[in-house]
Scaffold this motif. Structure first.
Motif, PDB file in Angstrom:
ATOM      1  N   ALA A 179     -43.369  25.763  -1.010  1.00  0.00           N
ATOM      2  CA  ALA A 179     -44.590  26.336  -1.622  1.00  0.00           C
ATOM      3  C   ALA A 179     -45.631  25.239  -1.938  1.00  0.00           C
ATOM      4  N   LYS A 180     -46.985  25.256  -1.813  1.00  0.00           N
ATOM      5  CA  LYS A 180     -47.794  24.272  -2.050  1.00  0.00           C
ATOM      6  C   LYS A 180     -48.129  24.529  -3.470  1.00  0.00           C
ATOM      7  N   PRO A 181     -47.645  23.328  -4.491  1.00  0.00           N
ATOM      8  CA  PRO A 181     -48.051  23.275  -5.949  1.00  0.00           C
ATOM      9  C   PRO A 181     -49.518  23.605  -6.096  1.00  0.00           C
ATOM     10  N   GLY A 182     -49.711  24.596  -6.925  1.00  0.00           N
ATOM     11  CA  GLY A 182     -51.259  24.602  -7.458  1.00  0.00           C
ATOM     12  C   GLY A 182     -51.569  23.609  -8.564  1.00  0.00           C
ATOM     13  N   GLY A 183     -52.943  23.446  -8.444  1.00  0.00           N
ATOM     14  CA  GLY A 183     -53.304  22.902  -9.905  1.00  0.00           C
ATOM     15  C   GLY A 183     -53.624  21.265  -9.950  1.00  0.00           C
ATOM     16  N   TYR A 184     -53.072  20.674  -8.603  1.00  0.00           N
ATOM     17  CA  TYR A 184     -53.164  19.193  -8.678  1.00  0.00           C
ATOM     18  C   TYR A 184     -54.605  19.089  -8.308  1.00  0.00           C
ATOM     19  N   GLY A 185     -55.439  18.330  -8.971  1.00  0.00           N
ATOM     20  CA  GLY A 185     -56.766  17.686  -8.912  1.00  0.00           C
ATOM     21  C   GLY A 185     -56.755  16.275  -8.539  1.00  0.00           C
ATOM     22  N   VAL A 186     -57.571  15.693  -8.182  1.00  0.00           N
ATOM     23  CA  VAL A 186     -57.926  14.382  -8.059  1.00  0.00           C
ATOM     24  C   VAL A 186     -57.384  13.427  -9.098  1.00  0.00           C
ATOM     25  N   GLY A 187     -56.374  12.478  -8.948  1.00  0.00           N
ATOM     26  CA  GLY A 187     -55.774  11.737 -10.051  1.00  0.00           C
ATOM     27  C   GLY A 187     -54.953  12.495 -11.007  1.00  0.00           C
ATOM     28  N   THR A 188     -54.565  13.666 -10.588  1.00  0.00           N
ATOM     29  CA  THR A 188     -53.468  14.131 -11.639  1.00  0.00           C
ATOM     30  C   THR A 188     -52.177  14.283 -10.769  1.00  0.00           C
ATOM     31  N   GLY A 189     -51.150  14.563 -11.462  1.00  0.00           N
ATOM     32  CA  GLY A 189     -49.905  14.711 -10.943  1.00  0.00           C
ATOM     33  C   GLY A 189     -48.916  14.587 -11.964  1.00  0.00           C
ATOM     34  N   PRO A 190     -47.534  14.536 -11.491  1.00  0.00           N
ATOM     35  CA  PRO A 190     -46.435  14.445 -12.298  1.00  0.00           C
ATOM     36  C   PRO A 190     -46.378  13.299 -13.360  1.00  0.00           C
ATOM     37  N   LYS A 191     -45.705  13.323 -14.232  1.00  0.00           N
ATOM     38  CA  LYS A 191     -45.404  12.265 -15.451  1.00  0.00           C
ATOM     39  C   LYS A 191     -46.939  12.181 -15.918  1.00  0.00           C
ATOM     40  N   TYR A 192     -47.498  13.137 -16.227  1.00  0.00           N
ATOM     41  CA  TYR A 192     -48.960  12.727 -16.780  1.00  0.00           C
ATOM     42  C   TYR A 192     -49.043  12.459 -18.092  1.00  0.00           C
ATOM     43  N   LEU A 193     -47.830  12.510 -18.894  1.00  0.00           N
ATOM     44  CA  LEU A 193     -47.863  12.229 -20.201  1.00  0.00           C
ATOM     45  C   LEU A 193     -46.981  10.814 -20.439  1.00  0.00           C
ATOM     46  N   GLU A 194     -45.829  10.781 -19.558  1.00  0.00           N
ATOM     47  CA  GLU A 194     -44.625   9.636 -19.659  1.00  0.00           C
ATOM     48  C   GLU A 194     -45.356   8.171 -19.319  1.00  0.00           C
ATOM     49  N   GLY A 195     -46.403   8.545 -18.249  1.00  0.00           N
ATOM     50  CA  GLY A 195     -46.970   7.470 -17.599  1.00  0.00           C
ATOM     51  C   GLY A 195     -47.880   6.964 -18.697  1.00  0.00           C
ATOM     52  N   PRO A 196     -48.840   7.284 -19.047  1.00  0.00           N
ATOM     53  CA  PRO A 196     -49.834   6.837 -20.044  1.00  0.00           C
ATOM     54  C   PRO A 196     -49.084   6.260 -21.219  1.00  0.00           C
ATOM     55  N   TYR A 197     -48.185   6.894 -21.795  1.00  0.00           N
ATOM     56  CA  TYR A 197     -47.288   6.630 -23.141  1.00  0.00           C
ATOM     57  C   TYR A 197     -46.709   5.212 -22.311  1.00  0.00           C
ATOM     58  N   LEU A 198     -45.955   4.985 -21.485  1.00  0.00           N
ATOM     59  CA  LEU A 198     -45.414   3.728 -21.315  1.00  0.00           C
ATOM     60  C   LEU A 198     -46.208   2.638 -20.990  1.00  0.00           C
ATOM     61  N   GLU A 199     -47.754   2.902 -20.429  1.00  0.00           N
ATOM     62  CA  GLU A 199     -48.446   1.874 -20.233  1.00  0.00           C
ATOM     63  C   GLU A 199     -48.992   1.507 -21.669  1.00  0.00           C
ATOM     64  N   LYS A 200     -49.031   2.354 -22.597  1.00  0.00           N
ATOM     65  CA  LYS A 200     -49.683   1.893 -23.808  1.00  0.00           C
ATOM     66  C   LYS A 200     -48.905   1.528 -25.012  1.00  0.00           C
ATOM     67  N   VAL A 201     -47.525   1.732 -24.853  1.00  0.00           N
ATOM     68  CA  VAL A 201     -46.760   1.865 -25.965  1.00  0.00           C
ATOM     69  C   VAL A 201     -46.325   0.271 -26.542  1.00  0.00           C
ATOM     70  N   GLY A 202     -46.753  -0.689 -25.262  1.00  0.00           N
ATOM     71  CA  GLY A 202     -46.455  -1.997 -25.714  1.00  0.00           C
ATOM     72  C   GLY A 202     -47.384  -2.508 -26.710  1.00  0.00           C
ATOM     73  N   HIS A 203     -48.677  -1.901 -26.911  1.00  0.00           N
ATOM     74  CA  HIS A 203     -49.642  -2.278 -27.838  1.00  0.00           C
ATOM     75  C   HIS A 203     -49.423  -1.915 -29.072  1.00  0.00           C
ATOM     76  N   PHE A 204     -48.601  -0.945 -29.245  1.00  0.00           N
ATOM     77  CA  PHE A 204     -48.285  -0.295 -30.442  1.00  0.00           C
ATOM     78  C   PHE A 204     -47.844  -1.198 -31.634  1.00  0.00           C
ATOM     79  N   ALA A 205     -46.879  -2.151 -31.394  1.00  0.00           N
ATOM     80  CA  ALA A 205     -46.521  -3.150 -32.283  1.00  0.00           C
ATOM     81  C   ALA A 205     -47.541  -3.904 -33.036  1.00  0.00           C
ATOM     82  N   GLY A 206     -48.451  -4.359 -32.168  1.00  0.00           N
ATOM     83  CA  GLY A 206     -49.619  -4.792 -32.694  1.00  0.00           C
ATOM     84  C   GLY A 206     -50.539  -4.198 -33.500  1.00  0.00           C
ATOM     85  N   ILE A 207     -50.644  -2.771 -33.126  1.00  0.00           N
ATOM     86  CA  ILE A 207     -51.497  -1.920 -33.996  1.00  0.00           C
ATOM     87  C   ILE A 207     -50.912  -1.708 -35.208  1.00  0.00           C
ATOM     88  N   LEU A 208     -49.502  -1.786 -35.356  1.00  0.00           N
ATOM     89  CA  LEU A 208     -49.051  -1.454 -36.544  1.00  0.00           C
ATOM     90  C   LEU A 208     -49.115  -2.540 -37.304  1.00  0.00           C
TER      91      LEU A 208
END
Lengths: 230, 141
Positions: A179-208
């Motif tokens: 079945a074709k998954p519905g709702g995937y627009g351009v630039g969207t996809g799986p790991k939509y939360l984990e991806g951005p979190y892992l990309e940015k969490v390295g900066h968190f120590a500096g922010i803290l």
């Protein structure tokens, strides 16, 4: 429990069943070890004032970080009706802790991506000292009993990669396609939360670190002391 | 020239019938029969698929350290079998440092229990387990 204005939070603000999907992968838990921090500073004459400033700046820094992650996560979240995207939420909770015989209560602050804040339970503001500050970024969508937020996040196999097969149907073998998954627009996809979190969490120590420095500077300004890190 | 996926595949192929993963799955693993890379085919009914994905950025201080992520996808004919196999994968893979062939590697499972994803097009349950891998980068030459 009523807020500082004496009004109860509305039921619409806090759904009876708040299902936190993808929580496990997005939970950002930080234990503020106040004692370790205090040991690293030169003597402070009014520790409770410092605790309050540190809690406030750290909480605000955590909220800013989580909002940034949420912003980037929303851009990658699959959409059709928009319900999944608009469910993105940041929740901050400062934990209760007994310090020197005084119990400081827990505060649960919910902030959505439009910057609206809602206090869940509290008897004081975020300026109360806290030994535990928890942040959570979540999405939520349930459809016909199916956890859509979880499925959209974890289904890594795209439509093209899921093999066709054969199914017995009324005595005949018929071919089916995934079945074709519905709702995937351009630039969207799986790991939509984990991806951005892992990309940015390295900066968190500096922010803290910056938040702690702000607290030290503000304490010095208000108290006239010259507290420094050892 | 080895890579992460090949090392993981080799590891699962080396598991004997008495290993909890194989005993719960019902058999040992064979490439392209019940052990697959990236693509989970419609058949067989019982399969384990290894799917690598991005993970965290490489280390900025120790440039040899890399942190990819891997999803283990388990499809079985019954939900209980899939759950037990998934839990055995979690128990075996968490803090496992025996996977890398010639490099240092350690695996960290991201959830304490398998995540139920869905029933596939033939109504077979699919469970997923996500791992963070920490390893010294593979040689590309």
């Amino acid at each position: 429990m009523p807020g500082p204005s004496g009004k109860m939070p509305t039921a619409a603000a806090f759904p009876a069943r708040r299902y936190r999907t993808v929580k496990q992968e997005a939970l950002n838990k930080m234990e503020g070890d106040i004692k370790a921090l205090m040991r690293s500073l030169t003597s402070i004459t009014d520790p409770m004032s410092f605790y309050r400033l540190w809690t406030e700046h750290t909480t605000r820094a955590l909220i800013a970080f989580c909002w940034d992650v949420l912003d980037h996560a929303v851009a990658r979240t699959p959409y059709r009706s928009g319900e999944l995207r608009s469910s993105g939420l940041v929740t901050i909770r400062t934990g209760a802790k007994q310090i020197s015989g005084t119990v400081f209560p827990a505060v649960d602050v919910r902030a959505d991506r439009r910057g609206n804040w809602e206090l869940r339970t509290h008897t004081s503001s975020i300026k109360s000292p806290a030994a535990l500050i928890t942040a959570e970024i979540s999405f939520e969508k349930i459809d016909d009993g199916k956890d859509i937020a979880l499925w959209a996040h974890e289904e890594l196999l795209g439509y093209e990669e899921r093999a066709a097969g054969k199914r017995a149907d009324k005595g005949r073998t018929t071919k089916y396609y995934a079945a074709k998954p519905g709702g995937y627009g351009v630039g969207t996809g799986p790991k939509y939360l984990e991806g951005p979190y892992l990309e940015k969490v390295g900066h968190f120590a500096g922010i803290l670190q910056e938040a702690t420095n702000f607290a030290i500077r503000e304490y010095n300004r208000k108290s006239g002391q010259r507290v420094r890190r050892r | 020239m080895a890579n992460l996926v090949e090392d993981l595949e080799t590891y699962f192929l080396s598991l004997t019938a008495t290993n909890p993963i194989c005993s719960n799955f019902g058999t040992t693993f064979t490439s392209n029969t019940n052990l697959f890379i990236v693509v989970e085919p419609a058949s067989p009914t019982n399969s384990l698929t290894i799917i690598p994905y991005g993970g965290s950025p490489p280390d900025t201080r120790h440039r040899e350290a890399q942190y990819p992520s891997v999803q283990i996808r388990i499809k079985t004919n019954t939900a209980a079998k899939g759950y037990k196999t998934g839990q055995a994968v979690i128990n075996t893979m968490h803090l496992n440092d025996r996977v890398g062939s010639n490099i240092k590697m350690k695996c960290f499972v991201k959830s304490s229990a398998p995540i139920f994803l869905k029933f596939d097009e033939e109504d077979y349950p699919v469970w997923v387990i996500n791992l963070d891998i920490m390893h010294v980068q593979y040689s590309v030459s």
